[in-house]
Design a protein around this motif. Structure first.
Motif, short mmCIF file in Angstrom:
data_model
loop_
_atom_site.label_atom_id
_atom_site.label_comp_id
_atom_site.label_asym_id
_atom_site.label_seq_id
_atom_site.Cartn_x
_atom_site.Cartn_y
_atom_site.Cartn_z
N ASP A 49 -25.15 -9.24 37.93
CA ASP A 49 -24.51 -7.91 38.57
C ASP A 49 -24.94 -6.79 37.71
O ASP A 49 -24.88 -6.81 36.51
CB ASP A 49 -23.03 -8.27 38.86
N HIS A 50 -25.38 -5.89 38.40
CA HIS A 50 -25.31 -4.53 37.90
C HIS A 50 -24.55 -3.38 38.63
O HIS A 50 -24.65 -3.44 39.81
CB HIS A 50 -26.95 -3.93 37.98
N SER A 84 -21.06 -9.65 28.87
CA SER A 84 -20.54 -8.38 29.14
C SER A 84 -21.35 -7.27 28.40
O SER A 84 -21.20 -6.99 27.18
CB SER A 84 -19.13 -8.20 29.07
N TRP A 85 -21.98 -6.35 29.16
CA TRP A 85 -22.82 -5.29 28.25
C TRP A 85 -22.84 -4.01 29.13
O TRP A 85 -22.78 -3.81 30.47
CB TRP A 85 -24.27 -5.60 28.27
N LEU A 86 -22.22 -3.04 28.60
CA LEU A 86 -22.01 -1.68 29.19
C LEU A 86 -23.01 -0.36 28.70
O LEU A 86 -23.53 -0.49 27.47
CB LEU A 86 -20.52 -1.07 28.91
N PHE A 87 -23.33 0.33 29.78
CA PHE A 87 -23.95 1.56 29.40
C PHE A 87 -23.08 2.77 29.25
O PHE A 87 -23.14 3.70 28.71
CB PHE A 87 -25.00 1.78 30.44
N GLN A 88 -22.04 2.87 30.03
CA GLN A 88 -20.89 3.69 30.12
C GLN A 88 -19.70 3.20 30.41
O GLN A 88 -19.41 2.47 31.19
CB GLN A 88 -21.21 4.97 31.10
N GLY A 89 -18.51 3.78 29.85
CA GLY A 89 -17.19 3.45 30.21
C GLY A 89 -16.43 2.41 29.25
O GLY A 89 -16.91 2.37 28.17
N GLU A 116 -10.77 -8.75 34.10
CA GLU A 116 -11.38 -7.60 33.25
C GLU A 116 -10.97 -6.37 34.29
O GLU A 116 -11.04 -6.28 35.47
CB GLU A 116 -13.06 -7.69 33.71
N VAL A 117 -10.60 -5.29 33.64
CA VAL A 117 -9.83 -3.92 34.19
C VAL A 117 -10.57 -2.86 33.48
O VAL A 117 -10.46 -2.86 32.10
CB VAL A 117 -8.56 -4.05 34.08
N SER A 118 -10.97 -1.79 34.24
CA SER A 118 -11.69 -0.73 33.55
C SER A 118 -10.29 0.17 33.07
O SER A 118 -9.27 0.02 33.77
CB SER A 118 -12.33 0.11 34.49
N THR A 119 -10.53 0.88 32.04
CA THR A 119 -9.51 1.56 31.33
C THR A 119 -9.11 2.84 31.65
O THR A 119 -10.25 3.60 32.43
CB THR A 119 -9.36 1.52 29.65
N PRO A 120 -8.15 3.52 31.59
CA PRO A 120 -8.19 5.01 31.91
C PRO A 120 -8.89 6.00 31.05
O PRO A 120 -9.60 6.96 31.41
CB PRO A 120 -6.71 5.40 31.48
N ALA A 121 -9.62 5.53 30.06
CA ALA A 121 -10.53 6.37 29.21
C ALA A 121 -12.23 6.27 30.03
O ALA A 121 -13.02 7.09 29.77
CB ALA A 121 -10.68 5.53 27.84
N ALA A 122 -12.31 5.26 30.94
CA ALA A 122 -13.45 5.23 31.52
C ALA A 122 -13.33 6.07 32.93
O ALA A 122 -12.82 6.12 33.73
CB ALA A 122 -13.78 3.95 32.15
N THR A 123 -14.11 7.20 32.63
CA THR A 123 -14.35 8.08 33.74
C THR A 123 -15.85 8.09 34.66
O THR A 123 -15.90 7.98 35.75
CB THR A 123 -14.78 9.61 33.35
N THR A 124 -16.76 7.37 33.94
CA THR A 124 -17.95 6.69 34.57
C THR A 124 -18.16 5.20 33.87
O THR A 124 -17.82 4.87 33.02
CB THR A 124 -19.01 7.40 34.24
N LEU A 125 -18.52 4.30 34.74
CA LEU A 125 -18.70 3.07 34.77
C LEU A 125 -19.92 2.59 35.03
O LEU A 125 -20.35 2.74 36.17
CB LEU A 125 -17.47 2.15 35.60
N HIS A 126 -20.72 1.95 34.09
CA HIS A 126 -21.94 1.51 34.40
C HIS A 126 -22.46 0.34 33.35
O HIS A 126 -22.04 0.47 32.11
CB HIS A 126 -23.04 2.65 34.10
N GLY A 127 -22.84 -0.87 34.13
CA GLY A 127 -23.24 -2.00 33.18
C GLY A 127 -23.67 -2.92 33.84
O GLY A 127 -23.83 -2.98 35.11
N VAL A 128 -23.67 -4.04 33.42
CA VAL A 128 -24.13 -5.26 33.69
C VAL A 128 -23.09 -6.52 33.49
O VAL A 128 -22.63 -6.45 31.98
CB VAL A 128 -25.57 -6.06 33.29
N GLN A 129 -23.01 -7.48 34.19
CA GLN A 129 -22.47 -8.50 33.89
C GLN A 129 -23.16 -9.74 34.40
O GLN A 129 -23.97 -10.11 35.35
CB GLN A 129 -21.08 -9.02 34.92
N LEU A 130 -23.53 -10.64 33.21
CA LEU A 130 -24.54 -11.74 33.34
C LEU A 130 -24.01 -13.11 32.98
O LEU A 130 -22.76 -13.07 32.22
CB LEU A 130 -25.67 -11.58 32.37
N TRP A 131 -24.23 -14.15 33.62
CA TRP A 131 -23.91 -15.55 33.42
C TRP A 131 -25.06 -16.38 32.69
O TRP A 131 -26.14 -16.30 33.10
CB TRP A 131 -23.07 -16.31 34.70
N VAL A 132 -24.45 -17.35 31.83
CA VAL A 132 -25.60 -18.33 31.26
C VAL A 132 -24.90 -19.54 31.62
O VAL A 132 -23.64 -19.81 30.90
CB VAL A 132 -25.74 -17.78 29.67
#
Length: 207
Positions: A56-57, A83-88, A120-136
């Motif tokens: 997922d992206h 779980s890997w984030l670019f922003q947030g 998994e919940v985004s926090t109040p510190a996250a104004t922009t959320l951008h990332g990937v969720q991968l399963w192995v």
């Protein structure tokens, strides 16, 4: 394994010789009014690439004034979640007692083994959320391995004109210490930021 998609597409899991470009489809993450993500795996043409079985992206999403990530506790078995984030920033909690934050450039790897629940919940510190969720997918010999959680911050490495962060496996002399059960490679490759203007003095950085 588990799939939170309320109406998933039917997937033929037989071996395939498909070779080509997989097109992502947009799905809600956890409900019809939830944040939407672009899902590449599983696909009709191919259910897995090696041990990678889910991709997922999401984002960049402006979550300061909109719904962020809010995935309630749900079960997994027989896999690892990457779980890997670019922003947030995302808050992770699981039934093994782990409470951790997912931040940009920091790997969180959860091993479900015989079974685990997490949220998994985004926090109040996250104004922009951008990332990937991968399963192995875990191999049959390790499907019932013990639950585990690993956190790793890979050091960025310069390779030609790119910046490389290897969070799983090994590439160009960089190696992740995080354990996987089959040979894998997970890395972020990007262009380095431009240098600050000469003599202008870039923006100040607080302590």
């Amino acid at each position: 394994m588990s799939n939170a998609d309320p109406a998933p597409d039917e997937v033929d899991c037989r071996a395939s010789r498909f070779a080509g470009v997989l097109q992502a489809r947009e799905v809600p993450l956890g409900g019809p009014r939830a944040m939407r993500v672009r899902r590449t795996l599983p696909a009709r043409q191919r259910s897995m690439i090696g041990a990678w079985c889910f991709a997922d992206h999401y984002g960049p999403h402006d979550v300061a004034n909109a719904t962020g990530m809010d995935v309630p506790p749900h079960p997994h078995t027989g896999l690892q979640t990457v779980s890997w984030l670019f922003q947030g920033e995302i808050e992770h909690r699981d039934s093994a007692g782990v409470h951790a934050m997912v931040r940009p450039g920091e790997l969180n790897l959860m091993t479900a083994g015989a079974g685990i629940c997490h949220s998994e919940v985004s926090t109040p510190a996250a104004t922009t959320l951008h990332g990937v969720q991968l399963w192995v997918a875990l191999p049959d010999s390790d499907r019932h391995t013990g639950r585990d959680f690993a956190h790793h911050v890979p050091e960025p490495a310069a390779v030609d004109a790119a910046t490389l962060r290897v969070f799983l496996g090994e590439l160009a002399g960089s190696r992740s210490p995080v354990r996987t059960f089959t040979p894998l490679l997970g890395a972020q490759v990007g262009h380095p930021p431009p240098p600050p203007p000469r003599g202008g003095g870039g923006p100040g950085r607080g302590p």
